[in-house]
Design a protein around this motif. Sequence first.
Motif, mmCIF file in Angstrom:
data_model
loop_
_atom_site.group_PDB
_atom_site.id
_atom_site.type_symbol
_atom_site.label_atom_id
_atom_site.label_comp_id
_atom_site.label_asym_id
_atom_site.label_seq_id
_atom_site.Cartn_x
_atom_site.Cartn_y
_atom_site.Cartn_z
ATOM 1 N N ASP A 553 0.805 -1.223 0.000
ATOM 2 C CA ASP A 553 0.000 0.000 0.000
ATOM 3 C C ASP A 553 0.836 1.270 0.000
ATOM 4 O OD1 ASP A 553 -2.464 -1.215 -0.111
ATOM 5 O OD2 ASP A 553 -2.667 -1.392 2.061
ATOM 6 N N HIS A 569 -5.157 0.115 -4.528
ATOM 7 C CA HIS A 569 -4.442 -1.161 -4.535
ATOM 8 C C HIS A 569 -5.336 -2.350 -4.204
ATOM 9 C CE1 HIS A 569 -0.483 1.224 -3.669
ATOM 10 N NE2 HIS A 569 -1.028 1.493 -4.842
ATOM 11 N N GLN A 570 -6.597 -2.077 -3.888
ATOM 12 C CA GLN A 570 -7.533 -3.163 -3.608
ATOM 13 C C GLN A 570 -8.671 -3.204 -4.623
ATOM 14 O OE1 GLN A 570 -8.812 -3.163 0.470
ATOM 15 N NE2 GLN A 570 -6.735 -2.985 1.284
#
Length: 586
Positions: A553, A569-570
């Motif tokens: 992250d 990032h998710q």
Amino acid sequence: MSDLVQKLTANLKHQLDVIYSGISLNRSTDQLADELIDRMNLDDVTQEPKPFTNHWDESDAVLISYGDSIERKNGYSVTEAPLKTLHSFVSGPLKAAFNAIHILPFYPYSSDDGFSVINYSVVNEALGDWHDIRRLSADFRLMSDLVINHCSSRSVWFDQFIKGESPGRDYFRTELPSTDLTKVVRPRTTPLLRETQTVQGVQHVWCTFSPDQVDLDFTNPDVLIEFVKIVRLYLDQGVRIFRLDAVAFLWKETGTACINLRQTHEIIRLLRTLVEHACHDAVIITETNIPNQENLTYFGNANEAHCIYNFSLPPLLVNTLVSGDSTHLKRWLMTMPPCQDGTAYFNFVASHDGIGLRPVEGLLSEKELNGLINTMMGFGGRVSMRTLDDGSTRPYEINIALFDALQGTHAGPDKWGVQRFIAAHVIMLALEGIPGIYIHSMLGTRNDYARFENTQHNRHINRHRWDLGELEAQLGDAQSTHAQVYNRLIAILAIRRQQRAFHPNATQFTLQLGPHIFGIWRQSIDRRQSIFCLNNVSDQTVELSLIDINLIDSVTWIDLLTGQAIPDHQATLSLPPYGSLWLSNA
């Protein structure tokens, strides 16, 4: 004699003792070692090779071409030496993508488009001369073939064999037709022995590949001396990468398979010893189109081939993209050992030959192999056969231009041909190893049916000769598939060569993201750069959750192929058919 030369002499003597164990020679291995040093001009060598040294980095990429793949014509007449035309062409945009060039056999020949060599010491005058070769070597790291297993039946050596004259009379492998040769591994369907009338009567000459390609007899050390002289000549002309053609078949012993024998491996080690002492950054690549586990043995202990052709990659990658399932490709990749320093895989998807099938023995089932063959035949391909020890035949390679091979799936041609073709190269370029790209892949060349019909030689379907004017017109047309492929691949290669994580020996791990996504993680040797290489190998849009990749992250991640940052990032990303991402932290 310096200490270094003494050490080299002792090393060569040991290697010669292994090669010629049990063979009666007309001189000692001490004398042979001295001859080798003399032929390679190593009497005053001052530098000892450093073991486990990488002579490559992420900037390395090899363009593969025949000397006459591009010709400048006026009607049917070639108006310029093709090697000059090729040099002019590759000095354009391709120079930003490639720092090395493999010129396929450029010597006078009688068949097999150069691989039946008449004279190893001159350039085929239809292509140019040594000046043209040196000019290419001044601008690119030059790779050349050492066609070492056989030569042409029209060579001076074979003429001497027929006439009983020195030195050629003792240069060729003969065998009695009554000898049991059923164990011999055959790459072709032609007879193994060629009946030849000589002054000493009828002789039966060993021909692994064709009656025009007569096998040399390396149990005679004078044959080895001849090839060492040839290696020295090529070094002097600027060659720095030696491709040992068909070397697996070099040594023959009756009662064996006559492939991958220990003497063959020792000869490669000896050639490496000589080449590295003559030029510290010269490289040997073995061309061994055989099952994967056998191919890997040609690394030795980082003391044999510097590089081996990754022959399993082309059939597995093509199968992946026409089936939409990366399972076999991932399974194979996880079995491939990381290369020691001083060794590297030579990766490719297409070559001047075909898509070899022996390298996927044990990797694809018979049903899957037949499915691949049938699909390729449906796309206009041909199949070349080999003879088994029981006399039956089996498919040996698929002959097809890569662009046509990837025009569709098992279901037939579709609209995704260009994207699928680019995806194949994006995958190959990300893998551990040095990439090589056939010039006809760079140009998106299609099957050459006219040349095939003219020669009835299966491999000619993938050996088109471009007219320079026609090619330039195609590349100047932005709507042309040739231009689309050419420009896109050059751009991707330019990106790749800037990434330390794509060093040929950088860390590689295979990711498990389902059958439709092929993914690997590369990390630079200094561990400062990571790249996640993610590829949709199917004709359907695939949803990819970045949580499954576990991006850090605190780091900004960028898709190198588009230059776009990944803010979340998710997030879940939609990968279009044959879409690719190179997610990098730097």
